[in-house]
Scaffold this motif. Sequence first.
Motif, short mmCIF file in Angstrom:
data_model
loop_
_atom_site.label_atom_id
_atom_site.label_comp_id
_atom_site.label_asym_id
_atom_site.label_seq_id
_atom_site.Cartn_x
_atom_site.Cartn_y
_atom_site.Cartn_z
N SER A 153 -27.29 -30.17 -6.46
CA SER A 153 -27.91 -30.78 -7.64
C SER A 153 -29.01 -29.84 -8.10
O SER A 153 -29.70 -29.23 -7.27
CB SER A 153 -28.53 -32.13 -7.28
OG SER A 153 -29.49 -32.47 -8.27
N GLN A 211 -32.47 -29.93 -6.55
CA GLN A 211 -32.81 -29.33 -5.25
C GLN A 211 -33.76 -28.15 -5.43
O GLN A 211 -34.29 -27.61 -4.46
CB GLN A 211 -31.52 -28.89 -4.53
CG GLN A 211 -30.72 -30.07 -4.01
CD GLN A 211 -29.27 -29.74 -3.71
OE1 GLN A 211 -28.82 -28.63 -3.95
NE2 GLN A 211 -28.53 -30.71 -3.21
N SER A 222 -19.34 -31.55 -8.13
CA SER A 222 -20.12 -31.22 -6.92
C SER A 222 -19.51 -31.76 -5.63
O SER A 222 -19.92 -31.38 -4.55
CB SER A 222 -21.55 -31.72 -7.08
OG SER A 222 -21.55 -33.11 -7.29
N TYR A 247 -27.16 -35.76 -1.92
CA TYR A 247 -27.76 -34.58 -2.55
C TYR A 247 -29.16 -34.30 -2.01
O TYR A 247 -29.77 -33.31 -2.36
CB TYR A 247 -27.86 -34.78 -4.07
CG TYR A 247 -26.53 -34.93 -4.79
CD1 TYR A 247 -26.01 -33.88 -5.56
CD2 TYR A 247 -25.79 -36.10 -4.74
CE1 TYR A 247 -24.81 -34.01 -6.25
CE2 TYR A 247 -24.59 -36.24 -5.41
CZ TYR A 247 -24.10 -35.19 -6.16
OH TYR A 247 -22.91 -35.32 -6.83
N VAL A 251 -23.42 -29.87 -1.10
CA VAL A 251 -23.43 -30.65 -2.34
C VAL A 251 -24.65 -30.26 -3.18
O VAL A 251 -25.79 -30.41 -2.73
CB VAL A 251 -23.47 -32.16 -2.01
CG1 VAL A 251 -23.39 -32.98 -3.27
CG2 VAL A 251 -22.32 -32.52 -1.08
N TYR A 269 -27.68 -40.28 -4.61
CA TYR A 269 -28.37 -38.99 -4.75
C TYR A 269 -29.22 -38.68 -3.52
O TYR A 269 -29.30 -37.53 -3.09
CB TYR A 269 -29.22 -38.97 -6.04
CG TYR A 269 -28.56 -38.11 -7.10
CD1 TYR A 269 -27.30 -38.44 -7.57
CD2 TYR A 269 -29.14 -36.94 -7.58
CE1 TYR A 269 -26.63 -37.65 -8.50
CE2 TYR A 269 -28.49 -36.14 -8.51
CZ TYR A 269 -27.24 -36.49 -8.96
OH TYR A 269 -26.60 -35.68 -9.86
#
Length: 388
Positions: A218, A221, A209, A87, A216, A83
Amino acid sequence: MIIEKANRLNKVDEYYFSTKLKQIKALNEGGKNILNIGIGNPDLPPHANVLNKLCEVATSPQVHGYQSYRGTDELRCSINNYYQKHYNIPLLDSEILPLIGSKEGIMHITQAFINEGDTVLIPNPGYPTYKSVSKLAGAKVLEYKLSEKNNYQIDLEALKQLPLDEVKLIWVNYPNMPTGADADLENLKQLINLAKKHSFLIINDNPYSRILTKKVFSIFQIDGAKEVALELNSLSKSHNMAGWRIGWLCGDEKYVDTVLNIRSNVDSGMFYALQKAATEALNLDYTWFKQQDKVYSRRKELVHDLFSLLNCTYNKNQVGLFVWAKIPDSVDSVDDLVDDLILSAEVFITPGKIFGSEGERYLRASLCTKEETLKKVIQRIKKHIIKL
Ligand SMILES: Cc1ncc(COP(=O)(O)O)c(C=O)c1O
């Protein structure tokens, strides 16, 4: 004598694919050779390192016992790094819960937060499991429409017309399946504000994603999302590991622990060798995703060609594992079109209506089909059109 099934089963039908695949199997046994481009089941293998790790660890005598409900420390750490790296989201270890697939996660989350009579908002069109699992829990299900004219983003003004104070939970899914729409951060930011105002939980279901996306996404964000949002993710599509059943939930510890409360009463953790192999998958670098996208881009062009043959219209910038296409006005019944394609062209394409009434005039084709097969499909459809 017959032992009656539970009443809750009267609220849901058998999963569409479960019945359709039976029909296709029966036709194939009767001599047909139906090419199925309807289902998002990755046909490509996982990375060789992942397979090697599974084999290596699975043969060890010490790895066959029950595992922790929270997954191994190593797996949570690799999800955390994944992550952070891809992300750009920092998570705490306590904010990550490995799961046996995200579909199972939809059930766990529903069981963890929904009482009978609670209101759940689901997208139309949307992944059918949101609705069926909510109904099984006795929820009141309200739909919010996603439409092409809005690029399948949430129509916030229409949403505000719904009794939002009664809503406990909303399912969102960006990048979106089946429509291929990418996330719009501004739109979702406003949804988060609404969730804070009306006290409901947002779940972003995020298995697509990493496929054909430029950025990308999430939900984390968006500033302040953790207060009201959770995210499901999985290795099914991104790492070609759908049958392995490896997913996870992330979000604020208090929500994650609530789901753990259910999960620990339902399953007994994941096989250690799978967790080691999943760690290997999560550590793959960008070249893995680039290679995948290269294959899917070529397939996508072929799917565009076949939809053009059927006079369907589609947005070329869709992301994810499918192409969502609108059938021409000249077609009266999508059911007849789908059945005709099965019986005459020996091709199965998913009718959009299984994702909700807003999908009535659409078809969804999957990119999980080899180029040679897609070329065959195009040939068959060409022949079928000439016969019409
Ligand atoms: C939108 C969406 N969510 C969840 C899932 C389930 O994926 P998993 O294999 O992680 O359970 C799918 C699978 O097709 C999907 O399309």
